[in-house]
Design a protein around this motif. Structure first.
Motif, PDB file in Angstrom:
ATOM      1  N   TYR A 217       0.814  -1.220   0.000  1.00  0.00           N
ATOM      2  CA  TYR A 217       0.000   0.000   0.000  1.00  0.00           C
ATOM      3  C   TYR A 217       0.849   1.273   0.000  1.00  0.00           C
ATOM      4  O   TYR A 217       0.342   2.348  -0.292  1.00  0.00           O
ATOM      5  N   SER A 237      -1.599  -1.219  -4.447  1.00  0.00           N
ATOM      6  CA  SER A 237      -2.847  -1.815  -3.953  1.00  0.00           C
ATOM      7  C   SER A 237      -3.811  -0.754  -3.444  1.00  0.00           C
ATOM      8  O   SER A 237      -5.020  -0.807  -3.703  1.00  0.00           O
ATOM      9  N   GLY A 238      -3.290   0.222  -2.712  1.00  0.00           N
ATOM     10  CA  GLY A 238      -4.146   1.294  -2.195  1.00  0.00           C
ATOM     11  C   GLY A 238      -4.689   2.186  -3.295  1.00  0.00           C
ATOM     12  O   GLY A 238      -5.836   2.638  -3.232  1.00  0.00           O
ATOM     13  N   ALA A 241      -7.573   0.354  -4.833  1.00  0.00           N
ATOM     14  CA  ALA A 241      -8.723   0.368  -3.925  1.00  0.00           C
ATOM     15  C   ALA A 241      -9.418   1.726  -3.904  1.00  0.00           C
ATOM     16  O   ALA A 241     -10.647   1.805  -3.832  1.00  0.00           O
ATOM     17  N   THR A 271     -13.876   0.572   0.438  1.00  0.00           N
ATOM     18  CA  THR A 271     -13.130  -0.675   0.257  1.00  0.00           C
ATOM     19  C   THR A 271     -12.355  -1.024   1.522  1.00  0.00           C
ATOM     20  O   THR A 271     -11.592  -0.193   2.035  1.00  0.00           O
ATOM     21  N   LYS A 273      -9.268  -2.369   3.124  1.00  0.00           N
ATOM     22  CA  LYS A 273      -7.882  -2.519   2.646  1.00  0.00           C
ATOM     23  C   LYS A 273      -7.092  -3.297   3.689  1.00  0.00           C
ATOM     24  O   LYS A 273      -6.848  -2.805   4.785  1.00  0.00           O
TER      25      LYS A 273
END
Length: 541
Positions: A217, A237-238, A241, A271, A273
């Protein structure tokens, strides 16, 4: 009459209340990541039990499956590499089904996102492992030239009429770690673009959308891969999201962190996370509450948490399945290879010349015939007694499956490389410390030259008195030298070569064997190991 109406009202109220309860359901999504071959609760390098492993996690998974009707199990990548257990069945005993894949099949995983270390085991190994898997391998950004993907981009799992779409993504920073021979024909695309490509249609066909991403992230982590190599964000990834609509939960990976930390609960209207640590340290849990509205399932509540493996007991059936493989690995890694005459510690190995990095560099030079060699020390807590050296000791010294390369560098390249490494040191309150923004494995030490690191000087002007030891002459900035270094560094890992102006190094030598095997063979031939730090570099402070 009033009584009749009252009874009718009560009946209808109870009836519709029951109907309301019937149209709600609970979905449990369980996640592991960065297992790195940690199946049994055993540390093969220290040769002792440990409080982690899939055999412990599986007992908790069984608990959820007994308690809830709708449970799915997913993994966010880096499964096949990272322990002696994994190495043994990747490269030594390769007959039959891979015991790690056999374990995942037994645990009934629903999906798996491909990680960089799954690629690093080699094309033939991961293609074979994938074929043996009862679960899909996912990576929507592992794109081929014709626009298709080498791995499945997504899968849809259905339980009790609930459809769960699962999208997989892989860190696009792989080209800085591995050369293209490990992933022929694949381009690792931007994670956000790939998610935008597949998520909308997947969401239309799913009631719940889940991301399993082998990426962290923190966008600042590994940022050099963007800045020096022009690659997409390595840990996005963040960003996915937050910027790609529709995800109910994203399980990250790669960074070995835990989110949420300290086993706390997180709730989210957007979302969830999450990230589930590493090396089977524990289990990520997402609880999704759904309600049927107008014939369609709608997520109305979600929360996530992390459960550490030390709280679980081992699942005896899974232990029994792995027991024969476990014993075979222990027997192999206890094999004696040489006698060490002097105790060695790496406690101060990054602050003064040390026998371990010197040994690695000398072996690299001997194997390649290079003029100069660079190597880090991977641990500053090693203690190797004056006793028999076993294969497991070599794995403690060199924990990664890097191969060996030899390239060409000018003297100026080498000087700049040393300056880049010297950024590892900082002076704070008149005390020499290490730079927290630079990982220890990105600080290399050299052999074949002598030099000083004057930390009193400003960064970029710290390297002094560099002597080429082969002829005792000052290092010539204009001369071309041959240099040995590991494959991670030669492929751009750490950003060292790019920082000194080498975009694509000329590879003069590339080993077929990994460096650990080369070290083991060297020690076997040596029989008695006696090495002392030569003192070819030191810090001036």
């Amino acid at each position: 009459m009033k009584q009749l109406l009252l009874v009718t009202f009560i009946f209808l109220f109870c009836h519709f209340s029951l109907l309301g309860n019937e149209v709600r359901d609970t979905l449990i999504i369980l996640n592991t990541t960065d297992i790195h071959g940690t199946i049994l609760p055993y540390d093969y390098i220290q040769d002792e039990p440990q409080e982690r492993g899939l055999t412990k996690i599986f007992s908790r998974i069984k608990h959820y499956r007994e308690r809830y009707d709708n449970v799915i199990l997913v993994d966010s990548g880096d499964l096949l590499q990272g322990t002696p257990y994994a190495y043994f069945y990747n490269h030594i005993d390769t007959t039959g089904i891979h015991p790690i894949i056999q374990t995942m099949n037994y645990m009934k995983y629903d999906a798996f996102a491909v990680g960089n270390h799954d690629i690093e085991v080699g094309y033939d190994s991961y293609v074979k492992a994938r074929a043996q898997s009862d679960f899909p391998w996912l990576s929507a950004n592992a794109e081929m030239e014709d626009g298709t993907t080498f791995f499945d981009p997504y899968t849809i799992v259905e339980t009790s009429g609930i459809k769960i779409g699962i999208l997989g993504l892989t860190t696009p920073g792989i080209p800085t770690m591995l050369d293209e021979s490990f992933y022929p024909g694949i381009t690792w695309m931007d994670m956000i673009e790939s998610a935008h490509k597949y998520a909308p249609e997947l969401k239309k066909n799913s009631d719940v959308l889940v991301g399993i991403f082998h990426a962290g992230y923190d966008t600042e982590e590994d940022k050099y891969k963007e800045e020096l190599f022009g690659l997409p964000v390595a840990n996005a990834s963040g960003l996915v999201a937050d910027n790609v609509p529709g995800f109910d939960v994203v399980f990250g990976g790669h960074s070995h962190r835990i989110r949420p930390a300290d086993t706390t609960y997180i709730y989210s209207d957007s979302t969830l996370k999450m990230i589930s640590g590493a090396r089977a340290y524990g289990l990520g849990v997402a609880q999704i509450i759904l309600e049927k509205q107008n014939g369609n399932w709608k997520v109305i509540e979600k929360k996530g948490w992390f459960e550490p493996a030390h709280e679980f007991h081992e699942d005896q059936e899974l232990c029994a399945l792995n027991s024969p493989y476990h014993q075979e690995v222990i027997d192999y890694f206890r094999t004696p290879i040489a006698l060490n005459k002097n105790p060695i510690t790496t406690e101060k190995a990054r602050f003064e010349d040390n026998a371990i990095p010197q040994m690695i560099n000398q072996i690299q030079m001997k194997q390649t015939g290079a003029d100069i060699s660079f190597s880090p020390v991977f641990s500053t807590s090693l203690v190797i007694p004056a006793n028999t050296i076993r294969i497991q000791d070599v794995y403690a010294i060199y924990p990664y499956e890097n191969t060996l390369k030899m390239i060409e560098m000018t003297g100026q390249n080498i000087l700049d490389y040393l300056e880049y490494c010297a950024n590892y040191f900082v002076i704070e309150d008149a005390t020499l410390k290490t730079n927290p923004e630079i990982a220890g494995y990105n600080y290399d030490m050299a052999e074949g030259i002598s030099y000083e690191i004057d930390v009193r000087e400003t960064p970029g002007n710290r390297i002094k008195n560099v002597i080429f030891l082969k002829d005792s002459s000052p290092l010539n900035p204009n001369k071309v030298y041959t240099v040995a270094l590991n494959s991670y560094r030669a492929n751009g890992g750490g950003g060292h070569l790019k920082a000194v102006g080498i975009d694509e190094p000329a590879i003069l030598y590339s080993s077929e064997k990994d460096l650990r095997t080369i070290i083991i063979e060297y020690l076997k031939n040596l029989e008695v190991f006696e090495v002392h730090a030569g003192g070819n570099w030191y810090i001036v402070k």
